[in-house]
Scaffold this motif. Structure first.
Motif, short mmCIF file in Angstrom:
data_model
loop_
_atom_site.label_atom_id
_atom_site.label_comp_id
_atom_site.label_asym_id
_atom_site.label_seq_id
_atom_site.Cartn_x
_atom_site.Cartn_y
_atom_site.Cartn_z
N VAL A 103 -6.08 -12.62 -0.64
CA VAL A 103 -5.22 -11.29 -0.32
C VAL A 103 -4.81 -11.79 1.14
O VAL A 103 -5.63 -11.76 2.17
CB VAL A 103 -6.21 -10.17 -0.26
CG1 VAL A 103 -5.21 -8.95 0.45
CG2 VAL A 103 -6.67 -9.94 -1.72
N ILE A 154 -8.93 -4.96 -4.46
CA ILE A 154 -8.00 -6.04 -4.86
C ILE A 154 -8.71 -7.33 -5.17
O ILE A 154 -8.29 -7.73 -6.41
CB ILE A 154 -6.92 -6.06 -3.68
CG1 ILE A 154 -6.01 -5.01 -3.37
CG2 ILE A 154 -5.84 -7.42 -4.08
CD1 ILE A 154 -5.01 -5.06 -2.46
N MET A 198 -0.19 -8.50 0.73
CA MET A 198 -0.18 -6.73 0.80
C MET A 198 0.40 -6.45 1.92
O MET A 198 -0.15 -6.70 2.98
CB MET A 198 -1.85 -6.34 0.78
CG MET A 198 -2.01 -4.91 0.83
SD MET A 198 -3.62 -4.66 0.88
CE MET A 198 -4.02 -4.40 2.71
N VAL A 235 0.80 -1.28 -0.06
CA VAL A 235 0.14 -0.03 -0.05
C VAL A 235 0.88 1.18 0.04
O VAL A 235 1.69 1.56 0.96
CB VAL A 235 -0.81 0.18 1.51
CG1 VAL A 235 -1.79 1.34 1.20
CG2 VAL A 235 -1.76 -1.17 1.30
N ASP A 268 1.16 -3.16 4.39
CA ASP A 268 0.82 -1.72 4.94
C ASP A 268 1.59 -1.43 6.42
O ASP A 268 1.81 -2.68 6.96
CB ASP A 268 -0.66 -1.64 4.92
CG ASP A 268 -1.06 -0.18 4.91
OD1 ASP A 268 -0.23 0.77 4.82
OD2 ASP A 268 -2.34 0.02 4.97
#
Length: 465
Positions: free
Chosen positions: A381, A373, A355, A292, A357
């Motif tokens: 994910v 996503i 992912m 992200v 972040d």
């Protein structure tokens, strides 16, 4: 209400101070504030000191919105202090823009402040009871009043007496007479560094600001230290008492720019290392590691290198959209998130995605990103966060919601994962965070463990409207 609308940790503020032989210190401060713009986009200001006469220009908006060629040419003086602001205390009002400038017994004084005081309300009440009239709602004005009040025996005495009274986080740049002064709170919660110019010195919240001014990094200001710069050079006033450093760990995790070095730690290397440690902490079968943007990118690179899973771009960031929390309705805020981050469908379709972040606060933004996503075609994910769960509010200059609204304080990791709609959720462990910090016990991690470096007020959120 801001604390109900927002869903992320936000920048505090950035300060800059310039002392040089040339009268054009304001222009150099302008360049420095550009480098610190990530620390606050609400308002900006510069004050210049010309032989004791201080003039200030400030306003709402970005640095480029507030200043132009004409206004910079009008700010003439060899000392300048500057400020970019994100309001963590005080209303969104141009009256709260900094630097604050006032006249006192010894002349003009200007002050810019990054941080928050935990005893600001008590100090303000005492000052108001003694007849002080306030023109803003910031705790910075209380600091300014205290310094002026206790400066009968000189500005340095006024600063020392003020530091003995105020509690909390502060990195200050101050100018009065012929001096530029930098001050860091006794815990070093907020960063401040010193740079050397060809004809003077720089004080800045981050070392990245030094680069644009061709200033050479000298060192960080120590916790509790006062630095005085004038025509005689630079002089340090060491703290009267021992100070234990507690730098806010989120400077490394999120706030600081990746090209900054704070208290000896390179921010980029720190973030790459958190990604590496996440990959070691839990092995996940996946096809691509993505971030992200922007703070998650170095960590995603570190995760990719450690795991052997290829790094790819999964989200494109629109850098021209305003901040999501200023949208007036929930629907518009949700649409703003979609505009701000757009999925790259061709990179995501059919992929098992990790992912990366930096944090989860309320969780609503992360939930929307996971939904985006998956809607773009990702098969799985897996969310990995480069910090432990945020469970406690910050009182030192980071705009976190009340604890009732922190999802990490209200749900287990499995419950958060289910609510996000993710296939798995991994937070960086507390021991892994210690390793990323070089096992140095010089960081404030109170937002994770509730161990504040000083007493803090107990606050409850108002009911939602």
């Amino acid at each position: 209400m801001k604390f109900l609308q927002d869903d992320s940790l936000h920048e505090e503020c950035g300060v800059i101070g310039i002392y040089r032989e040339d009268k054009n210190a304001a222009r150099m401060a302008y360049y420095g504030l550009f480098a610190l713009q990530h620390r606050g986009q609400e308002c900006a200001g510069i004050a210049v000191n010309n032989k004791g006469d201080i003039e200030v220009k400030k306003g709402m908006g970005l640095v480029a919105d507030v200043f132009d060629e004409k206004s910079l040419n009008e700010l003439q003086g060899n000392i300048a202090i500057g400020h970019v602001r994100y309001s963590t205390a005080g209303d969104k009002d141009v009256r709260n823009a900094q630097p604050l400038v006032a006249k006192y017994k010894r002349g003009d004084i200007g002050l810019a402040h990054n941080g928050n005081l935990v005893n600001a309300d008590n100090i303000r009440e005492i000052l108001e009871d003694s007849g002080v009239i306030f023109h803003s709602t910031t705790d910075t004005e209380s600091i300014l009043n205290l310094i002026a009040r206790y400066s009968n025996k000189g500005i340095e005495t006024g600063i020392k007496n003020t530091m003995s009274l105020v509690k909390g986080a502060y990195a200050l740049v101050l100018t009065t007479g012929t001096d530029l002064i930098g001050i860091r709170d006794p815990h070093g919660l907020r960063p401040l560094c010193i740079g050397k110019l060809a004809d003077g010195y720089v004080l800045a919240s981050e070392s990245c600001a030094l680069e644009v001014m061709d200033a050479e990094f000298v060192r960080d200001v120590a916790p509790g230290e006062i630095v005085v710069i004038n025509e005689e050079g630079i002089r340090s006033i060491e703290p009267a008492n021992y100070c234990q450093k507690h730098l806010c760990v989120f400077e490394h995790i999120y706030f600081a720019r990746t090209d900054s070095t704070i208290d000896g730690d390179n921010v980029y290397d720190f973030r790459v290392n958190t990604g590496r440690l996440l990959a070691k902490q839990r092995k996940i079968e996946a096809d691509m590691v993505m971030a992200v943007p922007d703070s998650g990118i170095p960590a995603a690179i570190g995760y990719s290198k450690e795991s052997g899973i290829p790094y790819g771009e999964g989200l494109v960031k629109n850098r021209y959209i305003g901040r999501t929390f200023i949208q007036p309705t929930q629907e518009m805020r949700e649409n703003a998130v979609k505009i701000k981050l757009s999925p790259l469908k061709q990179n995501l379709q059919g992929k098992r995605v990790i992912m990366i972040d930096d944090s989860i606060v309320r969780g609503t933004t992360c939930k929307r990103i996971v939904e985006q996503i998956k809607k773009a075609g990702a098969a799985e994910v897996h969310v990995c966060i480069t910090s432990p769960p945020v469970k406690y509010s910050c009182y030192f200059g980071i705009d976190t919601p009340y604890r009732q609204y922190l999802i990490g304080a209200q749900k287990t990791v499995d419950e958060i994962c289910d609510w996000l709609g993710a296939d798995s959720l991994t937070y960086l462990g507390e021991e892994e965070l210690r390793e990323a910090c070089g096992f140095k016990d010089q960081f404030c991690k109170a937002c994770f463990d509730g161990k504040y470096p000083m007493e803090v007020p107990i606050t409850m959120a108002p009911e939602e409207e």
